[in-house]
Design an enzyme around this catalytic site. Structure first.
Site, PDB file in Angstrom:
ATOM      1  N   CYS A   1      37.902  44.230  34.964  1.00  0.00           N
ATOM      2  CA  CYS A   1      38.937  44.654  34.022  1.00  0.00           C
ATOM      3  C   CYS A   1      38.783  46.144  33.678  1.00  0.00           C
ATOM      4  O   CYS A   1      38.899  46.992  34.549  1.00  0.00           O
ATOM      5  CB  CYS A   1      38.935  43.761  32.787  1.00  0.00           C
ATOM      6  SG  CYS A   1      40.455  43.920  31.796  1.00  0.00           S
TER       7      CYS A   1
ATOM      8  N   GLU B   1      35.754  35.291  35.270  1.00  0.00           N
ATOM      9  CA  GLU B   1      35.107  34.305  34.395  1.00  0.00           C
ATOM     10  C   GLU B   1      36.111  33.409  33.682  1.00  0.00           C
ATOM     11  O   GLU B   1      35.737  32.376  33.131  1.00  0.00           O
ATOM     12  CB  GLU B   1      34.205  35.018  33.379  1.00  0.00           C
ATOM     13  CG  GLU B   1      34.913  35.713  32.230  1.00  0.00           C
ATOM     14  CD  GLU B   1      35.495  37.067  32.561  1.00  0.00           C
ATOM     15  OE1 GLU B   1      36.003  37.732  31.638  1.00  0.00           O
ATOM     16  OE2 GLU B   1      35.447  37.475  33.746  1.00  0.00           O
TER      17      GLU B   1
ATOM     18  N   HIS C   1      40.125  38.696  35.326  1.00  0.00           N
ATOM     19  CA  HIS C   1      38.881  38.172  34.753  1.00  0.00           C
ATOM     20  C   HIS C   1      38.421  36.962  35.573  1.00  0.00           C
ATOM     21  O   HIS C   1      38.921  35.858  35.373  1.00  0.00           O
ATOM     22  CB  HIS C   1      39.097  37.753  33.295  1.00  0.00           C
ATOM     23  CG  HIS C   1      39.238  38.896  32.348  1.00  0.00           C
ATOM     24  ND1 HIS C   1      38.149  39.510  31.775  1.00  0.00           N
ATOM     25  CD2 HIS C   1      40.328  39.549  31.896  1.00  0.00           C
ATOM     26  CE1 HIS C   1      38.569  40.480  30.982  1.00  0.00           C
ATOM     27  NE2 HIS C   1      39.881  40.536  31.045  1.00  0.00           N
TER      28      HIS C   1
END
Length: 218
Positions: A87, A199, A197
């Site tokens: 990011c 995650e 992202h």
């Protein structure tokens, strides 16, 4: 099975989704040692480095420079360690961002970070909101070990109002469309960085993090 235990440093300069990233890494690599750190020595001791970032680029770059992370990140890249930017961590690697009336970034990679604008529309003429928030497809533009096991046009989770343009196509590893086409991933040597992202991106994101744990930076 080797006894070697890879050590992953998640850089902590107060501007990242650190615990989500570290938990996701621990999930995909339970034998790895994942450390959240702002200590240059611990980064030196790590086998691979994650450079996350959330928030305004001016604040991020201010903390990066105040804490010496500009030197820490540059050193890790120059040492040939696998480095993953996420990011704003990706955007900070470039030369300059339009955000906050213009901010000089690390310049490790050439390129610019642009504002989406305030009058975006999709192909059907429907107005698009900024920030670009939610799931979107990523088109892999090169064959790279970080894409191993991830299907073409897989969906990843994005949250951003600024994007990396495609002015340096030799760096672009994946693209996404949100009124404009932008670089969703960039790559050079041992450095790979993504706008989305991983995650928060379920199966595809976890696969990318798993690939990072085994990637040798080639």
């Amino acid at each position: 099975m080797t006894d070697f235990r890879t050590r992953i440093a998640v850089l902590d300069y107060g501007m990242g989704n650190l615990h989500s990233v570290s938990k996701a890494l621990e999930h995909v690599a339970p034998r790895a040692e994942v450390v959240i750190t702002s200590d240059a020595t611990e980064v030196d001791d790590a086998d691979r480095v994650v450079f996350p970032g959330v928030g305004a680029i001016r604040d991020c770059m201010g903390e990066i420079r105040r804490l010496g992370f500009d030197h820490i990140v540059t050193k890790a890249v120059n040492q040939g360690k696998p480095v993953l930017g996420i990011c704003v961590g990706m955007q900070a690697l470039l030369e300059h961002s339009e955000e906050n009336n213009g901010v000089d970034c690390l310049g490790i990679l050439p390129g610019q970070v642009r504002f989406f604008g305030r009058d975006l529309h999709d192909a059907n003429g429907e107005k698009l909101k900024v920030p670009h928030m939610g799931w979107n497809r990523v088109r892999q533009s090169i064959d790279h070990p970080m894409w191993h096991g991830i299907e073409q046009d897989s969906r990843f989770y994005f949250v951003h109002s600024y994007y990396v343009d495609e002015s340096r196509p030799e760096l672009v590893a994946g693209t996404c469309d949100y009124s404009v086409r932008f670089a969703a991933a960039v790559a050079r040597d041992n450095l790979f960085a993504v706008q989305f992202h991983p995650e928060k991106s379920h199966t595809a994101g976890l696969q990318l993090l798993s690939n990072f744990v085994s990637w040798l930076g080639e």
